[in-house]
Design a protein around this motif. Structure first.
Motif, PDB file in Angstrom:
ATOM      1  N   TRP A 169      47.365  45.484  33.029  1.00 37.37           N
ATOM      2  CA  TRP A 169      47.204  44.381  33.966  1.00 37.37           C
ATOM      3  C   TRP A 169      45.728  44.022  34.064  1.00 37.37           C
ATOM      4  CZ3 TRP A 169      51.040  41.953  36.992  1.00 37.37           C
ATOM      5  CH2 TRP A 169      52.334  42.507  36.876  1.00 37.37           C
ATOM      6  N   VAL A 170      45.423  42.743  33.870  1.00 38.61           N
ATOM      7  CA  VAL A 170      44.068  42.229  34.052  1.00 38.61           C
ATOM      8  C   VAL A 170      44.162  40.929  34.845  1.00 38.61           C
ATOM      9  CG1 VAL A 170      43.258  43.256  31.889  1.00 38.61           C
ATOM     10  CG2 VAL A 170      44.102  40.905  31.894  1.00 38.61           C
ATOM     11  N   PRO A 171      43.103  40.558  35.567  1.00 41.82           N
ATOM     12  CA  PRO A 171      43.138  39.269  36.267  1.00 41.82           C
ATOM     13  C   PRO A 171      43.347  38.124  35.279  1.00 41.82           C
ATOM     14  CG  PRO A 171      41.305  40.598  37.049  1.00 41.82           C
ATOM     15  CD  PRO A 171      41.856  41.287  35.834  1.00 41.82           C
ATOM     16  N   HIS A 172      44.097  37.115  35.686  1.00 38.90           N
ATOM     17  CA  HIS A 172      44.338  35.967  34.817  1.00 38.90           C
ATOM     18  C   HIS A 172      43.028  35.342  34.367  1.00 38.90           C
ATOM     19  CE1 HIS A 172      46.202  32.483  33.073  1.00 38.90           C
ATOM     20  NE2 HIS A 172      45.603  31.667  33.918  1.00 38.90           N
ATOM     21  N   THR A 173      42.029  35.361  35.250  1.00 37.91           N
ATOM     22  CA  THR A 173      40.741  34.768  34.921  1.00 37.91           C
ATOM     23  C   THR A 173      40.031  35.515  33.795  1.00 37.91           C
ATOM     24  OG1 THR A 173      39.760  36.067  36.720  1.00 37.91           O
ATOM     25  CG2 THR A 173      40.354  33.781  37.213  1.00 37.91           C
ATOM     26  N   SER A 175      41.874  37.248  31.315  1.00 36.21           N
ATOM     27  CA  SER A 175      42.821  37.536  30.236  1.00 36.21           C
ATOM     28  C   SER A 175      42.524  36.770  28.954  1.00 36.21           C
ATOM     29  CB  SER A 175      44.251  37.247  30.699  1.00 36.21           C
ATOM     30  OG  SER A 175      44.407  35.871  31.041  1.00 36.21           O
ATOM     31  N   ALA A 176      42.009  35.551  29.054  1.00 38.28           N
ATOM     32  CA  ALA A 176      41.770  34.742  27.859  1.00 38.28           C
ATOM     33  C   ALA A 176      40.793  35.431  26.914  1.00 38.28           C
ATOM     34  CB  ALA A 176      41.252  33.355  28.252  1.00 38.28           C
ATOM     35  N   ALA A 177      39.746  36.040  27.480  1.00 37.93           N
ATOM     36  CA  ALA A 177      38.753  36.718  26.642  1.00 37.93           C
ATOM     37  C   ALA A 177      39.373  37.919  25.931  1.00 37.93           C
ATOM     38  CB  ALA A 177      37.572  37.157  27.497  1.00 37.93           C
ATOM     39  N   VAL A 178      40.228  38.655  26.645  1.00 41.98           N
ATOM     40  CA  VAL A 178      40.882  39.820  26.047  1.00 41.98           C
ATOM     41  C   VAL A 178      41.798  39.397  24.905  1.00 41.98           C
ATOM     42  CG1 VAL A 178      42.438  41.767  26.464  1.00 41.98           C
ATOM     43  CG2 VAL A 178      40.769  41.113  28.210  1.00 41.98           C
ATOM     44  N   LEU A 179      42.611  38.370  25.155  1.00 44.52           N
ATOM     45  CA  LEU A 179      43.561  37.911  24.139  1.00 44.52           C
ATOM     46  C   LEU A 179      42.840  37.318  22.936  1.00 44.52           C
ATOM     47  CD1 LEU A 179      46.204  36.298  26.513  1.00 44.52           C
ATOM     48  CD2 LEU A 179      46.440  38.431  25.228  1.00 44.52           C
ATOM     49  N   SER A 180      41.748  36.620  23.186  1.00 46.24           N
ATOM     50  CA  SER A 180      40.977  36.032  22.092  1.00 46.24           C
ATOM     51  C   SER A 180      40.408  37.119  21.188  1.00 46.24           C
ATOM     52  CB  SER A 180      39.854  35.168  22.663  1.00 46.24           C
ATOM     53  OG  SER A 180      39.054  34.637  21.625  1.00 46.24           O
ATOM     54  N   GLN A 181      39.906  38.178  21.790  1.00 43.81           N
ATOM     55  CA  GLN A 181      39.349  39.262  20.983  1.00 43.81           C
ATOM     56  C   GLN A 181      40.439  39.981  20.198  1.00 43.81           C
ATOM     57  OE1 GLN A 181      36.730  41.893  23.076  1.00 43.81           O
ATOM     58  NE2 GLN A 181      36.425  43.241  21.326  1.00 43.81           N
ATOM     59  N   CYS A 211      49.145  41.837  30.874  1.00 47.31           N
ATOM     60  CA  CYS A 211      49.863  41.239  32.007  1.00 47.31           C
ATOM     61  C   CYS A 211      48.883  40.630  33.005  1.00 47.31           C
ATOM     62  CB  CYS A 211      50.703  42.295  32.717  1.00 47.31           C
ATOM     63  SG  CYS A 211      51.842  43.198  31.655  1.00 47.31           S
ATOM     64  N   THR A 212      49.285  39.530  33.618  1.00 46.97           N
ATOM     65  CA  THR A 212      48.466  38.922  34.669  1.00 46.97           C
ATOM     66  C   THR A 212      49.342  38.643  35.896  1.00 46.97           C
ATOM     67  OG1 THR A 212      48.792  36.526  34.298  1.00 46.97           O
ATOM     68  CG2 THR A 212      47.318  37.696  32.777  1.00 46.97           C
TER      69      THR A 212
END
Length: 216
Positions: A169-173, A175-181, A211-212
């Motif tokens: 679980w990570v904050p939605h704000t 998550s984009a950086a995590v998924l991009s990497q 998850c967010t």
């Protein structure tokens, strides 16, 4: 204390706008504070303890050098977030500001273990006994001390060959950086359930979910 001060999820989203240093993750309000030193982190820890004692409402706090990982939820309200949690979060934020502690939203994470099964009751007792966990009303398992990852059982008539997976679980704000990497590293992403969760498969087919709190 009463159990009548629960906050519905639709209302909570708007209420959290007044608490920008906090996020709802895995059913709790969570934040991380970074102090300038270990001593200042301990001072903030002491301030949080004082605020909790005055409110008679106690958060979970994990101290790691100059970092404090903080979460709060109302166990007497069935594990829901209540007005007491919002009030305590607000007070903690004020005390952190007074000590110039910095909120680190990028460090807010909660990890759970998911198990694919077509018969959860057949295995719940084994996992509870082996880990010393307690079964929760929703069928999941939790560490009584609140330190180790929760375990939940994902019912499916066709369990995945890799039955265990992690829910990160990570904050939605964030998550984009995590998924991009992950994507840049070649992980396979299944985004059909995004932004609630995205299934990631590593180069050997092992799965975990990012998850967010969005659309849960």
């Amino acid at each position: 204390m009463t159990v009548n001060d629960r906050i519905e999820s639709t209302e909570l989203a708007s209420r959290l706008e007044a608490l920008p240093q906090w996020r709802k993750l895995a059913g709790k309000l969570c934040t991380v504070y970074e102090a300038k030193s270990s001593a200042e982190a301990i001072e903030l820890f002491s301030d949080i303890a004082g605020a909790a004692q005055m409110a008679n409402h106690h958060p979970d706090v994990d101290w790691r050098y100059n970092l404090l990982f903080v979460s709060t939820v109302s166990h007497d309200a069935g594990g829901d977030i209540t007005e007491r949690d919002l009030a305590l979060a607000s007070e903690i934020s004020q005390r952190a500001a007074a000590l110039h502690a910095k909120a680190r939203l990028d460090l807010i994470k909660v990890v759970e273990i998911g198990i694919d099964t077509d018969d959860a009751q057949a295995i719940t007792g084994d996992w509870a006994t082996g880990l010393g966990y307690r079964e929760q009303p929703d069928g999941s398992l939790a560490d009584p001390a609140g330190r180790l990852p929760a375990i939940w059982f994902q019912h499916t008539p066709t369990p995945h060959p890799s039955r265990l997976h992690l829910d990160v679980w990570v904050p939605h704000t964030e998550s984009a950086a995590v998924l991009s990497q992950l994507e840049s590293q070649g992980a396979v992403l299944d985004e059909r359930s995004a932004p609630g969760f995205t299934i990631a498969s590593d180069h050997q087919g092992n799965r975990f979910c990012i998850c967010t709190e969005q659309d849960r």
